[in-house]
Design an enzyme around this catalytic site. Structure first.
Site, PDB file in Angstrom:
ATOM      1  N   SER A  88       0.795  -1.239   0.000  1.00  0.00           N
ATOM      2  CA  SER A  88       0.000   0.000   0.000  1.00  0.00           C
ATOM      3  C   SER A  88       0.822   1.281   0.000  1.00  0.00           C
ATOM      4  CB  SER A  88      -0.937   0.017   1.202  1.00  0.00           C
ATOM      5  OG  SER A  88      -2.042  -0.801   0.930  1.00  0.00           O
ATOM      6  N   LYS A  91       0.341   3.569  -2.830  1.00  0.00           N
ATOM      7  CA  LYS A  91      -0.876   4.386  -3.027  1.00  0.00           C
ATOM      8  C   LYS A  91      -0.590   5.886  -3.182  1.00  0.00           C
ATOM      9  CE  LYS A  91      -4.089   0.904  -1.463  1.00  0.00           C
ATOM     10  NZ  LYS A  91      -4.345   0.012  -0.364  1.00  0.00           N
ATOM     11  N   TYR A 209      -2.900  -2.865 -10.750  1.00  0.00           N
ATOM     12  CA  TYR A 209      -2.889  -2.698  -9.291  1.00  0.00           C
ATOM     13  C   TYR A 209      -2.017  -3.771  -8.609  1.00  0.00           C
ATOM     14  CZ  TYR A 209      -4.463  -2.625  -4.471  1.00  0.00           C
ATOM     15  OH  TYR A 209      -4.481  -2.596  -3.091  1.00  0.00           O
ATOM     16  N   TYR A 261      -4.143   3.337   7.759  1.00  0.00           N
ATOM     17  CA  TYR A 261      -5.408   2.591   7.885  1.00  0.00           C
ATOM     18  C   TYR A 261      -6.230   3.132   9.058  1.00  0.00           C
ATOM     19  CZ  TYR A 261      -2.562  -0.640   5.125  1.00  0.00           C
ATOM     20  OH  TYR A 261      -1.744  -1.186   4.175  1.00  0.00           O
ATOM     21  N   VAL A 279       1.164  -3.718   3.913  1.00  0.00           N
ATOM     22  CA  VAL A 279       1.144  -5.022   4.583  1.00  0.00           C
ATOM     23  C   VAL A 279       2.429  -5.828   4.381  1.00  0.00           C
ATOM     24  CG1 VAL A 279      -1.367  -5.310   4.705  1.00  0.00           C
ATOM     25  CG2 VAL A 279      -0.125  -6.047   2.656  1.00  0.00           C
TER      26      VAL A 279
HETATM   27  N1  GLN Z   1      -1.826  -5.910  -1.989  1.00  0.00           N
HETATM   28  C1  GLN Z   1      -2.562  -5.476  -0.871  1.00  0.00           C
HETATM   29  C2  GLN Z   1      -4.044  -5.619  -1.161  1.00  0.00           C
HETATM   30  O1  GLN Z   1      -4.466  -5.157  -2.168  1.00  0.00           O
HETATM   31  C3  GLN Z   1      -2.217  -4.074  -0.537  1.00  0.00           C
HETATM   32  C4  GLN Z   1      -2.969  -3.580   0.626  1.00  0.00           C
HETATM   33  C5  GLN Z   1      -2.151  -3.183   1.773  1.00  0.00           C
HETATM   34  O2  GLN Z   1      -0.911  -3.062   1.800  1.00  0.00           O
HETATM   35  N2  GLN Z   1      -2.889  -2.945   2.805  1.00  0.00           N
HETATM   36  O3  GLN Z   1      -4.794  -6.200  -0.396  1.00  0.00           O
END
Ligand code: GLN
Length: 325
Positions: A88, A91, A209, A261, A279
Site C-alpha cells: 500500500s 498508493k 494494481y 489505515y 502489509v
Molecule cells: N496488496 C494489498 C491488497 O491489495 C495491498 C494492501 C495493503 O498493503 N494494505 O490487499
C-alpha cells in the site's frame, strides 16, 4: 538478489541514479542503533500478513530504518537493505501519478480526500479514498497510457525516480500470489465497475494494481520517496523538482489523515507526521521540510501496521521533535 546488495556501512554503489553525499552521521546513526535495539522485542508482538502465501514467508523478527535528510545526508540501522514489496505504500505514488496526469479536479471527481474506515467505503456512499484499495484501483484507471502495460511502466518510472533507484522492479512471486489470491480486490473492482466508476476492463486495471503492490523496495527507497515529499517535490540536496510543491502538500495532507489505515488517528498522536504503511511491513514517513524515513518490520499489528516500526517512529519522533502538531 543482485539488485539488492547485503546491508553494509559504506558509500552507496555508483550504480545509483542519485548518489547520496553519504557523509556519515555518527550521532544520528548512534540514535538509530539504540532505538532499533529498544524496539526489536516488539517484532514478537506482531503477525505477518498472510492473505497471500508469499508474504507469510517473510522473517517476522526483521527491523530496519533509513533516514534521508533534505540535505541529502543518510543514516541507517538494522535490516535496512532487505528487499520487500511496497504494497500500500504505492498508493501515494499512484495518487501523484494520477494528479500529474489529470489535475486535482479530475481526480477528485472519482476519488475523495476525506478519512473514512476503509471497510465502510463504497461506491454508493460516494466515499472512495485513494489510500484504500477501492480508491487505488480507481486511480490505476486514471493513469495515462496507451495500454495498461504502458501505464504501469510510467508508474514504475515515477517510483524509481522518487526512490532514487533505477533498478527497482517487481517481485514476480508476490505479483502472481496477489493475482491468484485476489478475490477481495476483484470483488471491489467489479463493484466499482457496476457503479460506473471504472471505465476499463476490470482484469486489466487489477493487473496494474497487483503489479503496483508487488514493486520491490527497501528502507532506503522508502526514505528517499519520503524525502522528496518532505522537500516539497524536489529531490533531496538537489534543485530538481519532480512534481509541484502544491501536490506534495496535497499528498502529505491525505497521508496525515488516512495513511495508516484505521490506526491513522493514534499514529498522529504518537508520531505526528504524514506516513503510509503497507502489509509488506514497510512504512514511508515524511517529516515536512526535514527528512524522509523508511521502515521495514513485517510483523504487523491488528490494524495492518508494522508493530515495531511504529514503536521506532514514536521514539524517533520524541527524540528529534518530529511531530508536526
Ligand atoms: N496488496 C494489498 C491488497 O491489495 C495491498 C494492501 C495493503 O498493503 N494494505 O490487499
Amino acid at each position: 538478489c543482485a539488485a539488492f546488495p547485503a546491508p553494509r556501512k559504506q558509500a552507496a554503489s555508483p550504480a545509483r541514479l542519485f548518489a547520496p553525499q553519504n557523509e556519515r552521521q555518527p550521532v544520528m546513526e548512534e540514535l538509530l542503533e539504540r532505538l532499533l535495539a529498544e524496539c526489536l522485542p516488539y517484532t514478537a508482538q506482531g503477525r505477518l500478513a498472510d492473505y497471500i502465501p508469499e508474504l507469510a514467508k517473510a522473517d517476522p523478527s526483521m527491523l530496519g530504518v533509513y533516514v534521508i535528510g533534505n540535505d541529502g545526508k543518510e543514516s541507517w540501522a538494522g535490516d535496512c537493505r532487505q528487499p520487500f514489496t511496497i504494497q500500500s505504500v504505492i498508493k501515494p505514488i499512484l495518487l501523484l501519478q494520477a494528479l500529474l496526469d489529470n489535475g486535482v479536479e479530475a481526480v477528485q471527481r472519482r476519488v475523495g480526500v476525506d478519512a473514512i474506515n476503509p471497510r465502510d467505503q463504497s461506491p454508493y456512499s460516494g466515499h472512495i479514498n485513494p489510500m484504500a484499495n477501492m480508491g487505488a484501483i480507481v486511480i490505476c484507471s486514471l493513469i495515462h497510457g496507451g495500454s495498461y502495460a504502458e501505464r504501469f511502466q510510467r508508474l514504475l518510472e515515477l517510483t524509481r525516480l522518487l526512490a532514487g533507484d533505477e533498478r527497482i522492479g517487481i517481485d514476480e512471486d508476490v505479483y502472481h500470489s496477489e493475482k491468484s489470491h485476489g478475490s477481495k480486490n476483484r470483488a471491489l473492482a467489479y463493484l466499482l465497475k457496476s457503479y460506473g466508476l471504472l471505465d476499463d476492463d476490470v482484469e486489466e486495471v487489477l493487473d496494474c494494481y497487483f503489479r503496483a503492490c508487488s514493486i520491490r523496495v527497501d528502507c532506503r527507497a522508502l526514505a528517499h520517496i519520503g524525502a522528496v515529499l518532505s522537500n516539497r517535490g524536489r529531490l533531496p540536496n538537489s534543485s530538481r523538482q519532480i512534481f509541484p510543491a502544491e501536490l506534495a502538500r496535497y499528498v502529505n495532507a491525505i497521508l496525515t489523515t488516512c495513511g495508516m489505515y484505521d490506526g491513522s488517528g493514534e499514529f498522529a498522536i504518537r508520531v505526528g507526521v504524514p506516513a503510509k504503511s503497507g502489509v509488506g511491513g514497510g512504512i514511508m514517513a515524511v517529516v515536512p521540510t526535514r527528512m524522509g524515513i523508511g521502515i521495514y518490520g513485517p510483523a504487523l499489528d491488528r490494524k495492518g501496521n508494522s508493530v515495531a516500526g511504529i514503536q521506532l517512529l514514536e521514539r524517533l519522533s520524541r527524540a528529534l521533535y518530529l511531530s508536526i502538531f
